[in-house]
Structures are given as C-alpha cells and as structure tokens.
Write an enzyme that holds these catalytic residues in place. Structure first.
Site, PDB file in Angstrom:
ATOM      1  CB  CYS A 142      -1.222  -8.157  -9.331  1.00 42.53           C
ATOM      2  SG  CYS A 142      -2.946  -7.762  -9.614  1.00 42.53           S
TER       3      CYS A 142
HETATM    4  C1  UGA Z   1      -0.307  -3.884  -9.430  1.00 41.53           C
HETATM    5  C2  UGA Z   1       0.379  -2.956 -10.446  1.00 41.53           C
HETATM    6  O1  UGA Z   1       0.856  -1.789  -9.801  1.00 41.53           O
HETATM    7  C3  UGA Z   1      -0.580  -2.567 -11.581  1.00 41.53           C
HETATM    8  O2  UGA Z   1       0.108  -1.801 -12.543  1.00 41.53           O
HETATM    9  C4  UGA Z   1      -1.121  -3.855 -12.236  1.00 41.53           C
HETATM   10  O3  UGA Z   1      -2.061  -3.572 -13.227  1.00 41.53           O
HETATM   11  C5  UGA Z   1      -1.802  -4.692 -11.155  1.00 41.53           C
HETATM   12  O4  UGA Z   1      -0.836  -5.004 -10.123  1.00 41.53           O
HETATM   13  C6  UGA Z   1      -2.319  -5.949 -11.783  1.00 41.53           C
HETATM   14  O5  UGA Z   1      -1.512  -6.764 -12.232  1.00 41.53           O
HETATM   15  O6  UGA Z   1      -3.530  -6.096 -11.918  1.00 41.53           O
HETATM   16  P1  UGA Z   1      -1.912  -3.523  -7.338  1.00 41.53           P
HETATM   17  O7  UGA Z   1      -1.664  -4.949  -6.999  1.00 41.53           O
HETATM   18  O8  UGA Z   1      -3.283  -2.982  -7.276  1.00 41.53           O
HETATM   19  O9  UGA Z   1      -1.371  -3.166  -8.820  1.00 41.53           O
HETATM   20  O10 UGA Z   1      -1.060  -2.716  -6.315  1.00 41.53           O
HETATM   21  P2  UGA Z   1       0.126  -1.701  -6.163  1.00 41.53           P
HETATM   22  O11 UGA Z   1      -0.444  -0.409  -5.797  1.00 41.53           O
HETATM   23  O12 UGA Z   1       1.117  -1.724  -7.233  1.00 41.53           O
HETATM   24  O13 UGA Z   1       0.746  -2.384  -4.865  1.00 41.53           O
HETATM   25  C7  UGA Z   1       1.349  -3.664  -4.895  1.00 41.53           C
HETATM   26  C8  UGA Z   1       2.273  -3.814  -3.736  1.00 41.53           C
HETATM   27  O14 UGA Z   1       3.305  -2.849  -3.816  1.00 41.53           O
HETATM   28  C9  UGA Z   1       1.593  -3.597  -2.394  1.00 41.53           C
HETATM   29  O15 UGA Z   1       1.958  -4.598  -1.483  1.00 41.53           O
HETATM   30  C10 UGA Z   1       2.050  -2.257  -1.940  1.00 41.53           C
HETATM   31  O16 UGA Z   1       2.190  -2.184  -0.540  1.00 41.53           O
HETATM   32  C11 UGA Z   1       3.380  -2.112  -2.626  1.00 41.53           C
HETATM   33  N1  UGA Z   1       3.574  -0.705  -2.990  1.00 41.53           N
HETATM   34  C12 UGA Z   1       2.618  -0.069  -3.712  1.00 41.53           C
HETATM   35  C13 UGA Z   1       4.692  -0.040  -2.586  1.00 41.53           C
HETATM   36  O17 UGA Z   1       5.558  -0.629  -1.930  1.00 41.53           O
HETATM   37  N2  UGA Z   1       4.817   1.265  -2.933  1.00 41.53           N
HETATM   38  C14 UGA Z   1       3.858   1.920  -3.658  1.00 41.53           C
HETATM   39  O18 UGA Z   1       4.003   3.111  -3.943  1.00 41.53           O
HETATM   40  C15 UGA Z   1       2.732   1.229  -4.051  1.00 41.53           C
END
Ligand code: UGA
Length: 445
Positions: free
Chosen positions: A279
C-alpha cells in the site's frame, strides 16, 4: 442486506467475510474458479489472522462464493467492487475496475430494482465519478442517481490485523453521488453505531484514503531523515530524539488524571530501514503521478519516496563500516516480510538489501518465521541459505542484519552473546537495546 462483493483478493475476501459476520447475506464473486471453489470449501486462499475461522463459520450459510457475476448482482441490492488496482510505474492500472464496471453496467440493464455500486478498491480521486459511473451508465443505458446509486467506501485495513480493523473500525467513510447512495451504504455499516461516519462525495472519499496512507508514509520518512542526520552528527541517538518528540502532548496527550496516552501513531515516528508493503509505496507514488497529471508537483511526497528508496542503503553502509569487503563474509538476514504478522514481501526493504549483499558476493543465510516461501519465489535460484531457526541462521556468521520486528527476535542478544565469535548486529528496526552486544549498529545512532 444482500451484498455482492467483486474480487476475492485481500480486501474483497476480508470485507466479504466480515460483512457476513455483521449479519449480511454476502456473495463473493471472482473469475478464478479455483479460488471460488476453495472459498466455498471454507478454505481461505490468503493468510490473515482470524480469517479462516470466520470463513468456516459463515460459508454456505450467509456467505457464498461464485463465478456468476450476473446472478450475484441480480440477487443483491448493493455491489462492492474490490478488484486490484496495481501501480504500473506511471499510474494505477484501471483495467480491472473498467472491466467490472462494464460487466456490472450490462447486468444493471436487466435489473428492475434500485441498486448501488460501491468502489472499495483504492483509486485516485475522480475515478469513481469519471470512470466507473460513466461506464455503468453507458452499459446499462440507465441514469446514475435515478436508476442506480454510486458510492465510494475506502478500506483502512492493515495486513495482519485486517479482521480486527474491520470489526472495530476507527472511521467509516461513506462516499456517494447523492443521499440515497450514501444512506444505502450507511445501512451496510448500521451495526457500527458508535463509529465516526463521514458522509461525503466520492472524490473526497478517494482522497481520504490516499491522504491517510501518505501521511503515515511521510511520518516514517520524516523519522528516517532525522535519524540519518543524528547518525551523521554523531554522539546522539534518533531513538531518544524521537522519544522526546513523542512526548509532545499534542502527540501523546496527558489526561486530566495525569495519565499519559501513547497513541500507536508514535510507532510510525521512529527511524528504521524504511516502509514497504502493498500500500504505502504504491499509493504514495500513484498520488505523485496523479498530481503531476494535473500540474501539481508533489514535492514532499516525492521526497518521502526518495528517502525510503535510500534507506536500505543506510543499512548496508553500517555493515560496510565494519566490513569494507563483503566477499565471502557471512551475513545472516533476520526478517524478510515487510512487517511482522504477515508473509507479504512486497516492497520489503529486505529485497534491495539482500540483492546488494549478493552483488557484493556476501554469503547469505536468512530466516523469517513465515515469509521464507515468498522469499524463495522472489530470489529464485540466487544463492541464499534459508534456515529453520534463529539459532541456525546465526551460526558462524560475521554479521546479523535484523529487518523485521518479529517478537521472537527479542531473544537475539542472548543467542548471539552465547556464540563463540560474537557477530556484529545491525538493527534495522531499532528493536533491541543498543548495549546488548559488543558490536551493535542501528539506524539513527
Ligand atoms: C497500511 C495502512 O496502515 C492501512 O491503514 C491501510 O488500510 C493499508 O495500508 C491499505 O492501504 O490497504 P499495511 O500496509 O498493512 O497498512 O501496513 P502498516 O502496518 O501500516 O505498515 C506499513 C509500513 O509501515 C511497513 O513497512 C511497516 O514496517 C511500517 N510501520 C508500520 C511502522 O514503521 N510502524 C508501525 O507501527 C507500523
């Protein structure tokens, strides 16, 4: 309500199953018969925590899967489009959205009752009104707003916690061309009576989704830029700097009773090896291209992408500082998935890091609790030795690079300190204490 959901990918299947859980009659539609058969047998084609359990609970009761789009649309009163919108490097590819819009339009031609078509796929602002709606009108010969409704309902599900995110939503965005479309969509989410619902037009709904993901990606790149500067300036640690930032009461509010709240957004305000997944990278790039198309330079978001693309190199530089020549050096990669809780490796920082190490002729061992099969598909015949455990992967290595925040990696200090030759640890996620080993390197130190 009887609802048809088109597309049984990640978003479609999770939504379909959860809509059944909140009491609707759901028909999931996909062109792929193997997938449909699998779903009807109660087997989920994708792994997502809690999904199989809900699927088994509802399948053949108030949840069915089919390849017959015609019957699904005719039998339901609302159709959710949840097909893929891949980014082709220039713009999002709308071929599946367009195809489905044409097919649904054809079916609506025969439909006597009012029907609402809702886009759930992530699409750039304007797509629902300027692409989907005209195709529905053209192929049905009917008028939107009169004979059928059109809505946009973005999803905010995170991989790994998608079911919980659906069942305990933080917001529900109800886009629609008119009150009637919005109200019908509102009925779908009636069980979530306490959740903030935002009724708006389709274009705004589409933009909310992009703005939300872009903000989170921006926070990560911001933290990485600060972390990189801390590292260059020396004698400080970005972890401490960002903790100080988190304590701003506008980020971590203090309640009247003096208790401090640490919101989960603070975890996006930490330096690390960069964001990945299906995403953030795709959505930020798509928004930049969309801006360029209308002559709006998305300067901040372009930098967000640039910083993120450079971040894996920062990890490699930490290794080169200790081992300028990597030929025949043994390096263990811990964590391949883009984040914990998933086997998804799309845009994972592990990919460029492993490739760089291979180019520099390092000997690589790798371990991830769930993503190794994915890694094998991505790296193919490239020379990587996959291990079954942390203990095995770190055996006799010169350096360990931690790239995913898996909880089991908390055991690393103990395991590494017990090694005959204690390796260098590069903590790409800053999840371990920096004094846990004689040689520790991390982003932002
Ligand atoms: C992301 C969004 O958080 C969701 O709200 C959205 O619905 C989704 O994309 C989408 O568009 O479908 P996702 O890709 O599953 O969700 O992952 P996240 O948990 O947000 O992580 C994304 C990136 O951020 C990862 O590379 C992760 O390492 C990083 N991240 C995540 C952080 O740096 N800190 C965190 O606490 C969580």
């Amino acid at each position: 309500m009887k609802i048809s959901v088109i597309g049984t990918g990640y978003v479609g299947l999770v939504s379909g199953v959860c809509l059944a859980e909140i009491g609707h009659d759901v028909i999931c539609v996909d062109k792929d018969k193997t997938k449909v058969d699998q779903i009807n047998l109660g087997k989920s084609p994708i792994y997502e925590e809690g999904l199989s359990k809900l699927l088994t609970k509802h399948i053949n009761s108030n949840l069915h899967a089919t390849i017959n789009l015609h019957n699904a649309v005719m039998e339901s009163s609302l159709t959710i489009i949840a097909v893929g919108t891949p980014y082709d490097g220039d713009a999002i590819d709308l071929q599946y959205i367009e195809q489905v819009s044409k097919e649904v339009g054809e079916i609506l031609k025969d439909k006597k009752t009012y029907h609402v078509v809702v886009v759930k796929s992530t699409v750039v602002p304007g797509t629902t009104d300027n692409v989907v709606l005209p195709l529905l009108e053209k192929y049905s010969g009917k008028k939107a707003g009169l004979d059928f409704g059109v809505g946009m309902n973005p999803e905010f599900l995170r991989e790994g916690t998608a079911i919980a995110d659906f069942m305990q939503p933080d917001r529900i965005v109800l886009g629609g061309i008119d009150n009637k479309s919005q109200s019908k969509l509102d009925e779908v989410y009636a069980p979530f009576s306490d959740t903030d619902k935002l009724k708006t037009d389709n274009k705004t709904a589409e933009m909310i989704k992009y703005a939300s993901n872009s903000l989170l990606a921006t926070l990560i790149s911001f933290s990485n830029e600060i972390g990189n500067l801390c590292a260059k300036l020396g004698d400080m640690d970005a972890l401490e700097v960002m903790r100080g930032v988190h304590l701003d009461k506008r980020i971590s509010p203090i309640l009247k009773n003096g208790q401090r709240i640490t919101p989960s957004i603070t975890s996006y305000l930490e330096a690390g090896c960069g964001f990945g997944g299906s995403c953030f990278p795709k959505d930020v790039k798509a928004l930049i291209s969309h801006g360029a198309n209308v002559g709006e330079k998305m300067q901040l978001l372009s930098s967000v992408v640039d910083i993120n693309n450079d971040q894996p190199k920062k990890v490699l530089n930490l290794l080169l500082k200790h081992y300028p020549e990597l030929e025949n050096k043994k390096v263990a990669i811990l964590g391949l998935a883009f984040k914990p809780g998933t086997n998804d490796m799309r845009e994972s920082p592990a990919i460029p890091i492993v490739n760089d190490l291979l180019n520099k002729k390092a000997e690589i061992t790798a371990y991830d609790p769930v993503a190794q099969d994915e890694a094998k598909k991505i790296f193919g015949t490239k020379k990587i030795t996959y291990s079954k455990s942390i203990n095995e992967v770190v055996k006799d290595v010169d350096a360990v690079i931690l790239l995913t925040r898996w909880q089991e990696f908390e055991a690393l200090p103990e395991i590494l300190n017990a090694c005959k030759k204690i390796p260098l640890l590069i903590d790409g996620r800053r999840m371990l204490p920096k004094n846990c080993l004689p040689r520790y390197e991390g982003i932002g130190i």
